[in-house]
Design a protein around this motif. Structure first.
Motif, PDB file in Angstrom:
ATOM      1  N   GLU A 189       0.888  -1.119  -0.143  1.00 57.42           N
ATOM      2  CA  GLU A 189      -0.100   0.076  -0.078  1.00 57.42           C
ATOM      3  C   GLU A 189       0.896   1.325   0.172  1.00 57.42           C
ATOM      4  N   GLN A 190       1.715   1.184   0.790  1.00 55.36           N
ATOM      5  CA  GLN A 190       2.758   2.530   0.803  1.00 55.36           C
ATOM      6  C   GLN A 190       3.291   2.686  -0.509  1.00 55.36           C
ATOM      7  N   TYR A 191       3.813   1.815  -0.997  1.00 53.13           N
ATOM      8  CA  TYR A 191       4.613   1.634  -2.281  1.00 53.13           C
ATOM      9  C   TYR A 191       3.679   2.197  -3.444  1.00 53.13           C
ATOM     10  N   PHE A 192       2.293   1.903  -3.450  1.00 54.95           N
ATOM     11  CA  PHE A 192       1.500   2.383  -4.393  1.00 54.95           C
ATOM     12  C   PHE A 192       1.018   3.880  -4.077  1.00 54.95           C
ATOM     13  N   LEU A 193       0.936   4.158  -2.781  1.00 50.26           N
ATOM     14  CA  LEU A 193       0.483   5.420  -2.650  1.00 50.26           C
ATOM     15  C   LEU A 193       1.719   6.606  -3.142  1.00 50.26           C
ATOM     16  N   ARG A 194       2.885   6.331  -2.787  1.00 49.50           N
ATOM     17  CA  ARG A 194       4.065   6.760  -3.250  1.00 49.50           C
ATOM     18  C   ARG A 194       3.958   7.198  -4.824  1.00 49.50           C
ATOM     19  N   ALA A 195       3.667   6.055  -5.428  1.00 45.74           N
ATOM     20  CA  ALA A 195       3.735   5.875  -6.820  1.00 45.74           C
ATOM     21  C   ALA A 195       2.511   6.833  -7.254  1.00 45.74           C
ATOM     22  N   LEU A 196       1.225   6.823  -6.762  1.00 49.33           N
ATOM     23  CA  LEU A 196       0.002   7.498  -7.057  1.00 49.33           C
ATOM     24  C   LEU A 196       0.305   8.920  -6.757  1.00 49.33           C
ATOM     25  N   GLU A 197       1.001   9.241  -5.838  1.00 48.03           N
ATOM     26  CA  GLU A 197       1.343  10.504  -5.727  1.00 48.03           C
ATOM     27  C   GLU A 197       2.104  11.378  -6.748  1.00 48.03           C
ATOM     28  N   ILE A 198       3.116  10.665  -7.168  1.00 48.78           N
ATOM     29  CA  ILE A 198       3.893  11.122  -8.318  1.00 48.78           C
ATOM     30  C   ILE A 198       3.149  11.216  -9.545  1.00 48.78           C
ATOM     31  N   ALA A 199       2.347  10.093  -9.993  1.00 56.94           N
ATOM     32  CA  ALA A 199       1.503  10.258 -11.058  1.00 56.94           C
ATOM     33  C   ALA A 199       0.578  11.251 -11.143  1.00 56.94           C
ATOM     34  N   ARG A 200      -0.192  11.526  -9.912  1.00 64.45           N
ATOM     35  CA  ARG A 200      -0.997  12.695  -9.963  1.00 64.45           C
ATOM     36  C   ARG A 200      -0.369  13.807 -10.063  1.00 64.45           C
ATOM     37  N   ASN A 201       0.819  14.247  -9.549  1.00 66.14           N
ATOM     38  CA  ASN A 201       1.564  15.420  -9.460  1.00 66.14           C
ATOM     39  C   ASN A 201       1.833  15.688 -11.028  1.00 66.14           C
ATOM     40  N   ARG A 202       2.254  14.662 -11.712  1.00 65.99           N
ATOM     41  CA  ARG A 202       2.525  14.724 -13.131  1.00 65.99           C
ATOM     42  C   ARG A 202       1.566  14.794 -14.120  1.00 65.99           C
ATOM     43  N   MET A 203       0.207  14.451 -13.648  1.00 58.92           N
ATOM     44  CA  MET A 203      -0.860  14.352 -14.311  1.00 58.92           C
ATOM     45  C   MET A 203      -0.778  13.202 -15.378  1.00 58.92           C
ATOM     46  N   LEU A 258      -1.942  10.176 -16.327  1.00 61.00           N
ATOM     47  CA  LEU A 258      -3.140   9.306 -15.988  1.00 61.00           C
ATOM     48  C   LEU A 258      -2.945   7.815 -16.386  1.00 61.00           C
ATOM     49  N   HIS A 259      -1.937   7.308 -17.523  1.00 56.56           N
ATOM     50  CA  HIS A 259      -1.623   6.031 -17.434  1.00 56.56           C
ATOM     51  C   HIS A 259      -1.238   5.379 -16.256  1.00 56.56           C
ATOM     52  N   THR A 260      -0.131   6.165 -15.736  1.00 58.13           N
ATOM     53  CA  THR A 260       0.330   5.371 -14.534  1.00 58.13           C
ATOM     54  C   THR A 260      -0.521   5.373 -13.409  1.00 58.13           C
ATOM     55  N   GLN A 261      -1.274   6.453 -13.247  1.00 63.45           N
ATOM     56  CA  GLN A 261      -2.435   6.428 -12.416  1.00 63.45           C
ATOM     57  C   GLN A 261      -3.355   5.360 -12.167  1.00 63.45           C
ATOM     58  N   ALA A 262      -3.809   5.123 -13.379  1.00 61.45           N
ATOM     59  CA  ALA A 262      -4.673   4.120 -13.725  1.00 61.45           C
ATOM     60  C   ALA A 262      -4.155   2.712 -13.342  1.00 61.45           C
ATOM     61  N   LEU A 263      -2.878   2.346 -13.437  1.00 61.03           N
ATOM     62  CA  LEU A 263      -2.244   1.158 -13.409  1.00 61.03           C
ATOM     63  C   LEU A 263      -2.341   1.217 -11.833  1.00 61.03           C
ATOM     64  N   VAL A 264      -1.771   2.087 -11.053  1.00 60.11           N
ATOM     65  CA  VAL A 264      -1.613   2.135  -9.484  1.00 60.11           C
ATOM     66  C   VAL A 264      -3.225   2.084  -8.807  1.00 60.11           C
ATOM     67  N   ILE A 280     -10.351   6.489 -15.500  1.00 60.46           N
ATOM     68  CA  ILE A 280      -9.395   7.071 -16.637  1.00 60.46           C
ATOM     69  C   ILE A 280      -9.441   6.127 -17.871  1.00 60.46           C
ATOM     70  N   ALA A 281      -9.512   5.106 -17.483  1.00 54.21           N
ATOM     71  CA  ALA A 281      -9.601   4.126 -18.857  1.00 54.21           C
ATOM     72  C   ALA A 281     -10.577   4.692 -19.910  1.00 54.21           C
ATOM     73  N   ASP A 282     -11.842   5.163 -19.361  1.00 53.43           N
ATOM     74  CA  ASP A 282     -12.812   5.487 -20.511  1.00 53.43           C
ATOM     75  C   ASP A 282     -12.323   6.796 -20.908  1.00 53.43           C
ATOM     76  N   GLU A 283     -11.690   7.647 -20.003  1.00 55.02           N
ATOM     77  CA  GLU A 283     -11.488   9.158 -20.381  1.00 55.02           C
ATOM     78  C   GLU A 283     -10.178   8.804 -21.348  1.00 55.02           C
ATOM     79  N   ARG A 284      -9.240   7.822 -21.458  1.00 55.96           N
ATOM     80  CA  ARG A 284      -8.344   7.480 -22.375  1.00 55.96           C
ATOM     81  C   ARG A 284      -8.575   6.903 -23.452  1.00 55.96           C
ATOM     82  N   GLY A 285      -9.810   5.999 -23.556  1.00 51.72           N
ATOM     83  CA  GLY A 285      -9.926   5.185 -24.141  1.00 51.72           C
ATOM     84  C   GLY A 285      -9.037   4.238 -24.398  1.00 51.72           C
TER      85      GLY A 285
END
Length: 353
Positions: free
Chosen positions: A199-213, A215-221, A248-253
């Motif tokens: 959970e902690q690894y994913f939350l760190r990854a999610l924070e970076i992905a959101r800050n960078r906008m 969406l691909h990595t955000q959906a994975l996480v 996110i998947a629907d937004e990205r197609g």
């Protein structure tokens, strides 16, 4: 006398500048999730650079075009562009470009479950990256080899590669790469049953992905966090992150991110006793994975379909899906998953008696 003006050279420079600008816009669109816009921008960029004028820029744009098609689930088209990119990079002695193309071709082989080919291509990419001084790419290849090790059940080997890759990305302040490796470390710790660490690894990854906008990595996480919460039976949290991934998947197609999100949604529905709904959801997931040639994801969806039919005591259908999952896991050399499915088949046979 006035200096002679080389109009042909000027025209080429203008077109290359225009192509570079369009390609940059296309890559930005891919990151923020506008895959259709990315595709049109990159196609416009490549149209400005004819075959008769080979260049590193054209090799790069062909590769980026392949990646956008890969994210759209167009696996064969993506492979074609990567092959074009590699051939052109070799022609113009662009070693870094060839290394990147090899890494991308390895990702395609991995998606199709051809582990031996993927490993060979990753190693070629690593050698080329090292020769070109491409340290970021070397880190990317290292983590991709870690993913293969993880799939094959070599969890210690995967951990070593992930940590090495993370160090390279942290030293280079490569935020995107850090988010990828943190996500993979989360998946590894999920496999180990260490859910708090995952959970902690994913939350760190999610924070970076959101800050960078991103969406691909955000959906994975988001999907992978949902898996952790499913294991912990935190259903509200699981549903929240599945919903985020699917939105996110629907937004990205993006068919593969949708397939992954649907897999976890089906698992949640099954846990709630909604077996018919879970079956429909998982069939959608399996179909999307097959259409995009993602063998491992198709195997995972088949396994969950087997589990859903088993829970409904539809043992013949369950057996068929478990056997399909076992075949696909075996093809991708996912030994731990294949063994688990085989054990589940034996258990189900006992339950049916």
């Amino acid at each position: 006398m006035k200096p002679k003006v080389d109009s042909q050279s000027d025209s080429t420079n203008v077109r290359q500048a225009q192509a570079s600008r369009l390609a940059h816009e296309g890559r930005e669109a891919e990151t923020r999730g506008a895959l259709g816009d990315s595709l049109s921008k990159l196609e416009a960029a490549i149209s400005l650079l004819p075959d008769s004028e080979p260049s590193p820029l054209r090799a790069d744009i062909l590769r980026w075009l392949g990646t956008t098609r890969r994210e759209l689930g167009q696996t064969a088209a993506a492979e074609f562009h990567y092959q074009e990119s590699r051939a052109l990079a070799r022609k113009v002695s662009y070693q870094a470009g060839e290394a990147h193309a090899l890494n991308c071709l390895a990702i395609i082989a991995q998606r199709r479950g051809d582990v031996e080919r993927a490993q060979g291509l990753y190693r070629q990419a690593a050698r080329q990256a090292d020769g070109a001084g491409e340290h970021r790419l070397a880190g990317m290849v290292e983590q991709n080899l870690g993913v293969l090790a993880n799939i094959q059940g070599d969890l210690d080997g995967a951990l070593v590669r992930y940590r090495a890759s993370l160090r390279q990305f942290e030293e280079g302040s490569f935020q995107e790469g850090m988010s990828w490796v943190l996500n993979n470390l989360g998946m590894l710790h999920t496999d180990l049953g260490k859910y708090a660490e995952a959970e902690q690894y994913f939350l760190r990854a999610l924070e970076i992905a959101r800050n960078r906008m991103d969406l691909h990595t955000q959906a994975l996480v988001e999907s992978n966090l949902a898996e952790v919460y499913i294991e912990l039976e935190r259903w509200t949290d699981a549903e929240l992150h599945v919903s985020g991934a699917l939105a996110i998947a629907d937004e990205r197609g993006d068919p593969l991110r949708r397939a992954d999100g649907l897999k976890f949604l089906g698992m949640i529905q099954r846990a709630k006793g909604e077996l018919s709904m879970a079956t429909e959801t998982l069939i959608q997931s399996h179909k999307l994975a097959e259409e995009s040639e993602d063998v491992l994801l198709a195997a995972e969806a088949a396994r969950e379909l087997g589990e859903t039919h088993a829970q409904a005591r539809q043992f013949e259908s369950a057996r068929e899906f478990f056997e399909r999952a076992n075949k696909l896991f075996t093809e991708t050399n996912a030994g731990l998953d294949a063994t688990a499915v085989q054990e589940r088949l034996e258990q189900m046979r006992s339950e049916a008696q």
